[in-house]
Design an enzyme around this catalytic site. Structure first.
Site, PDB file in Angstrom:
ATOM      1  N   ALA A 174       0.968  -1.202  -0.167  1.00  0.00           N
ATOM      2  CA  ALA A 174       0.071  -0.032   0.046  1.00  0.00           C
ATOM      3  C   ALA A 174       0.906   1.161   0.001  1.00  0.00           C
ATOM      4  CB  ALA A 174      -0.850  -0.112   1.295  1.00  0.00           C
ATOM      5  N   GLY A 204       0.632  -5.052   0.894  1.00  0.00           N
ATOM      6  CA  GLY A 204      -0.569  -5.172   0.107  1.00  0.00           C
ATOM      7  C   GLY A 204      -0.208  -5.715  -1.267  1.00  0.00           C
ATOM      8  N   GLU A 237      -0.251  -9.429  -0.476  1.00  0.00           N
ATOM      9  CA  GLU A 237      -1.574  -9.793  -0.168  1.00  0.00           C
ATOM     10  C   GLU A 237      -2.468  -9.914  -1.726  1.00  0.00           C
ATOM     11  OE1 GLU A 237      -2.243  -6.505   2.667  1.00  0.00           O
ATOM     12  OE2 GLU A 237      -2.728  -8.016   3.811  1.00  0.00           O
ATOM     13  N   GLU A 271       4.176  -4.635   7.296  1.00  0.00           N
ATOM     14  CA  GLU A 271       3.536  -3.882   8.058  1.00  0.00           C
ATOM     15  C   GLU A 271       3.726  -3.647   9.476  1.00  0.00           C
ATOM     16  OE1 GLU A 271       2.559  -6.257   6.084  1.00  0.00           O
ATOM     17  OE2 GLU A 271       0.894  -5.434   4.691  1.00  0.00           O
TER      18      GLU A 271
END
Ligand code: DAK
Length: 254
Positions: A64, A105, A108, A128
């Site tokens: 992200a 992300g 993910e 993260e």
């Protein structure tokens, strides 16, 4: 400039995350474009398989977009494509072609794809935890389902990265190839899948993913339902006919 290059080559859709200067970080804009591409792929009957990859030399995606983070309540925060449109909710198959950093992300997103092919320079991680956060787009749930629990815990709780060979050894990816072979390998695999009966492929994917949440008995019932659906297709008749006639089948997704 598009931050996702969305191309169609025959029956194959190629979605390239295109912010190489930011290691293809998943900004709100990129997430929106990826979402639109996934919806188009899902709804276009001419497209049968998708490849997701990253532009530039350094990353599939570093996760992200940290620069876009606004600490505080969830409301008003941009949503990631992995929570808006999920590749594991679209029954057409997705292949992630991964090189360089595949973090947060980005990992993910790759884990929502069905098949992960890694270049030998890939690095995987859920960092993260380093920035006071936790994986929020499925990482804490998918990773322990995809790899041995001890490895999932190590990756999630240390935030450290693993290399491509380690990812292969724990089953996070199904193959590692030289960097210059990444897209050719992904394309070859996509083309192979395109030669198979598309409705059968989709039924397989749906049964595999939905069955994971079911008991064996429930899963077998789901499988029987999918078999019954497939038996009624023109493609099943064509596949059996082509076998008997000793010729390649001509599938139409009907
Ligand atoms: N976001 C924004 N920019 C990034 C970025 C990221 N994740 N990763 C790299 N960049 C940018 C860098 O800032 C730098 O830009 P400039 O400074 O040149 O403007 C450029 O990409 C090149 O990066 P570096 O200069 O840092 O390159 P290095 O080789 O030194 O280091 C690195 C590469 C990948 C080790 C490093 O960039 C790094 O640690 N990046 C951050 C990786 C990370 O922590 N990723 C996880 C992000 S958090 C949610 C659900 C899910 C999530 C969030 C919310 N909800 C449901 C609400 C997911 C969260 C995450 O993914």
């Amino acid at each position: 400039m598009a931050v996702v290059n969305y191309e169609k080559e025959g029956r194959i859709a190629i979605m390239t995350l295109n912010r190489p200067e930011a290691l293809n970080a998943l900004s709100a804009e990129l997430s929106a474009e990826l979402r639109a591409a996934m919806i188009d792929f899902r709804d276009d009957p001419e497209l049968w398989v998708a490849i997701v990859t990253g532009a530039g030399d350094r990353a599939f995606s570093a996760g992200a977009d940290i620069k876009g983070f606004r600490p505080g309540p969830r409301e008003g925060q941009p949503e990631l494509p992995t929570e808006v449109v999920r590749a594991d909710k679209i029954w057409k198959p997705f292949i992630a072609a991964i090189h360089g950093y595949c973090l947060g992300g980005g990992l993910e997103l790759a884990m929502t794809c069905d098949i992960r092919i890694a270049a030998d320079d890939s690095q995987f991680g859920q960092p993260e935890i380093n920035i006071g956060f936790l994986p929020g787009a499925g990482g804490t749930q998918r990773l322990p389902r995809f790899v041995p629990r001890a490895w999932a815990a190590e990756i999630l709780l240390t935030g450290d990265r693993i290399d491509a060979q380690t990812a292969l050894s724990i089953g996070l990816v199904s193959r590692v190839v030289p960097r210059d072979q990444l897209m050719p390998t992904a394309m070859e695999m996509a083309k192979t899948i395109c030669t198979r009966a598309p409705l059968g492929v989709r039924a397989c994917k749906e049964a595999m993913i939905r069955g994971y949440e079911l008991s064996l008995e429930e899963g077998l019932t789901l499988e029987r339902e999918k078999v019954a659906e497939c038996r009624a297709t023109e493609d099943f008749a064509e596949g059996a006919r082509a076998f008997v006639e000793k010729r390649p089948p001509n599938y139409k997704a009907k």
